[in-house]
Design an enzyme around this catalytic site. Sequence first.
Site, PDB file in Angstrom:
ATOM      1  N   GLU A 243       0.839  -1.194   0.000  1.00  0.00           N
ATOM      2  CA  GLU A 243       0.000   0.000   0.000  1.00  0.00           C
ATOM      3  C   GLU A 243       0.879   1.251   0.000  1.00  0.00           C
ATOM      4  O   GLU A 243       2.032   1.198   0.442  1.00  0.00           O
ATOM      5  CB  GLU A 243      -0.889   0.032   1.257  1.00  0.00           C
ATOM      6  N   LYS A 245       2.383   4.779   1.347  1.00  0.00           N
ATOM      7  CA  LYS A 245       2.577   5.392   2.668  1.00  0.00           C
ATOM      8  C   LYS A 245       2.413   6.898   2.515  1.00  0.00           C
ATOM      9  O   LYS A 245       3.218   7.554   1.864  1.00  0.00           O
ATOM     10  CB  LYS A 245       3.955   5.063   3.232  1.00  0.00           C
ATOM     11  N   ARG A 250      -2.174  10.158  10.830  1.00  0.00           N
ATOM     12  CA  ARG A 250      -2.803   8.855  11.011  1.00  0.00           C
ATOM     13  C   ARG A 250      -4.010   9.038  11.925  1.00  0.00           C
ATOM     14  O   ARG A 250      -3.905   9.649  12.987  1.00  0.00           O
ATOM     15  CB  ARG A 250      -1.825   7.852  11.610  1.00  0.00           C
ATOM     16  N   ARG A 265      -2.612   9.475  16.273  1.00  0.00           N
ATOM     17  CA  ARG A 265      -1.719   8.355  16.566  1.00  0.00           C
ATOM     18  C   ARG A 265      -1.402   8.256  18.057  1.00  0.00           C
ATOM     19  O   ARG A 265      -1.279   7.168  18.603  1.00  0.00           O
ATOM     20  CB  ARG A 265      -0.431   8.505  15.746  1.00  0.00           C
ATOM     21  N   PHE A 335      -7.132   2.320   5.465  1.00  0.00           N
ATOM     22  CA  PHE A 335      -6.369   1.105   5.163  1.00  0.00           C
ATOM     23  C   PHE A 335      -6.713  -0.067   6.078  1.00  0.00           C
ATOM     24  O   PHE A 335      -6.208  -1.169   5.872  1.00  0.00           O
ATOM     25  CB  PHE A 335      -4.860   1.371   5.186  1.00  0.00           C
ATOM     26  N   ARG A 410       4.718  -3.225  17.468  1.00  0.00           N
ATOM     27  CA  ARG A 410       5.530  -2.975  16.270  1.00  0.00           C
ATOM     28  C   ARG A 410       6.221  -4.285  15.905  1.00  0.00           C
ATOM     29  O   ARG A 410       7.006  -4.816  16.693  1.00  0.00           O
ATOM     30  CB  ARG A 410       6.577  -1.891  16.538  1.00  0.00           C
ATOM     31  N   LYS A 416       7.585  -0.895   6.522  1.00  0.00           N
ATOM     32  CA  LYS A 416       7.585   0.340   5.731  1.00  0.00           C
ATOM     33  C   LYS A 416       8.910   0.513   5.008  1.00  0.00           C
ATOM     34  O   LYS A 416       9.977   0.163   5.522  1.00  0.00           O
ATOM     35  CB  LYS A 416       7.283   1.552   6.610  1.00  0.00           C
TER      36      LYS A 416
END
Length: 582
Positions: A243, A245, A250, A265, A335, A410, A416
């Site tokens: 996708e 970025k 966010r 975020r 997303f 994470r 990314k």
Amino acid sequence: MLFGELAQYFEKIEKTTKRNEMMEILADLFKRVDKEEIEKIIYLLNGRVAPDYEKIEFGMSEKLVLRAMALALKVPIFDLEKVYKEVGDLGELIIKYSQNEGKDLTVVETFNTLFEIANLSGEGSVDAKVNRLAFLINSLTPQGGKYLVRIVLGKLRLGVGEPTVMDALSFAKVKDKSLRPFIERAFNITSDLGYVAKVFWEGGIEALKKIKVEVGKPIRMALAERVSKVEEIVKRLGKCAIEPKFDGFRCQIHKKENNVRIFSRNLEDNTHMFPDLVEAVLKQFSDKNVIIEGEAISYNPETGEFYPFQVTVQRKRKYNISEMVELYPLQLFAFDILYLNGEDITSLPYIRRRQKLEEAISEGEKIFVTKNIITNDPKEIQAFFEECITEGLEGIVAKRLDAPYQAGIRNFNWIKLKRSYQGHLADTVDCVILGYFKGRGHRAKFGIGALLVGVYDDERDLFKTVAKIGTGPTEEEWVRFREVLDEIKLESKPNNVESLIEPDVWVEPKYVVVIQADEITRSPVHTCGRELDGLGYALRFPRVIGFVREDKGPYDATTVKEILEMFRGQKKEKVEEDSDNL
């Protein structure tokens, strides 16, 4: 429990810099409290009367607190102001002047009155706040009053992070940290550690396991690891979704019937800043209750081009909102979907959630599902990456097809890959400002000339230094840095900071800045990743990009683990470059 007893625990915590000792003090405290007290004590440890995402503030300046103190202590406000200038801590003035050794209130009584103070508004509310605070000061022990005024002024700063509290909650029940994963899971999907602790105290581990995603309680956002090459994505994920970025805000959007909340975020409620998005959500998800995630980015309606983050960030304001809506309209690229019509779908694989997102959204001009490709071909991924860069985007995010949504985690389920620049690290680093150095030469007039910044050690719940930075900000930005940092300056190093460097001014670890650097090097003066040889890791030729990232909090900063991963990746790239040149 009496508030004076809680204040004694605060004092013990304040005097230690050792994480384990801090955890043991908290565990001992938690063992002594019941289900009605535990939630309130968790909030008070954070200097609040509600979870972070609720905009409940005390709204009392130092001037108003001094008025309340003068009223309670029966000392002229002029005398209090004079002594305050000498000691710099209103809490210490309570110790000096209070005569309340025999008095006290319970934690619950104190909390409830603080909650009333925070919720007072309208005509006459200022006097009412002062009177209620004076009542509390006059009803608590001197030590209790000391911590009370620090809480009201937002200056408690015990240095206790959420990981330490979660360890202590487990330790209080089973004398080890084995229940931490269950506590953390519940916290990650509610963002309310007070609520989680209360459920735990009421129903034990089984009650914790039953906690579900709920509209209105923000979910701590899943985060991506980083790589520097397309080939690493394929090696780790195989066939995956790719996708774009976006370089915007966010957002996590919660909709239940006609109520919409938009969280950033770092879980701030920014709903009032984005009335255009609220309207679009009500239209495009009209008959559905949902929690979706996406990236909001401003664009030029005439050309369709996306604006850079420095423009988008101007939408984050409290005033002139309608004017900004016209100047910098937003589009939201959704997303993920985490909740749909009463069902928590975070455990579904990415590919199923994506399908449900596409089915849930109606066509409109504001909210779109991000485009994606599914492939394991490095050339196809590279072409998609270059297309995104050409469109002015940051890069790409690759997602494991069978991965659930892992709140607050994470890992390499998401990866990314961002645009890199010659001579720079392949990605920027999000650092927390820990202190500043006073300016010299040309910058002497600003009173600030360099920042001490660090990254977060999520295993030890500490911030560790990684750079001293004096380049990047404009003169205007240096002035703004001085203004915002002086509001959170401290008398000494915070308990949750590990540093060998002593800045001129320490500050509360609160603000995040984006740093570009040439590379990561070993360092004898920085504590990030410090090993037995005495060497840590540091950013070489660091530069601040822009001003404070208001959409990120200190615990959203780059971690020590990420810095070490970037260092290893950097070494690997150098070896590959050298072999290519043979």
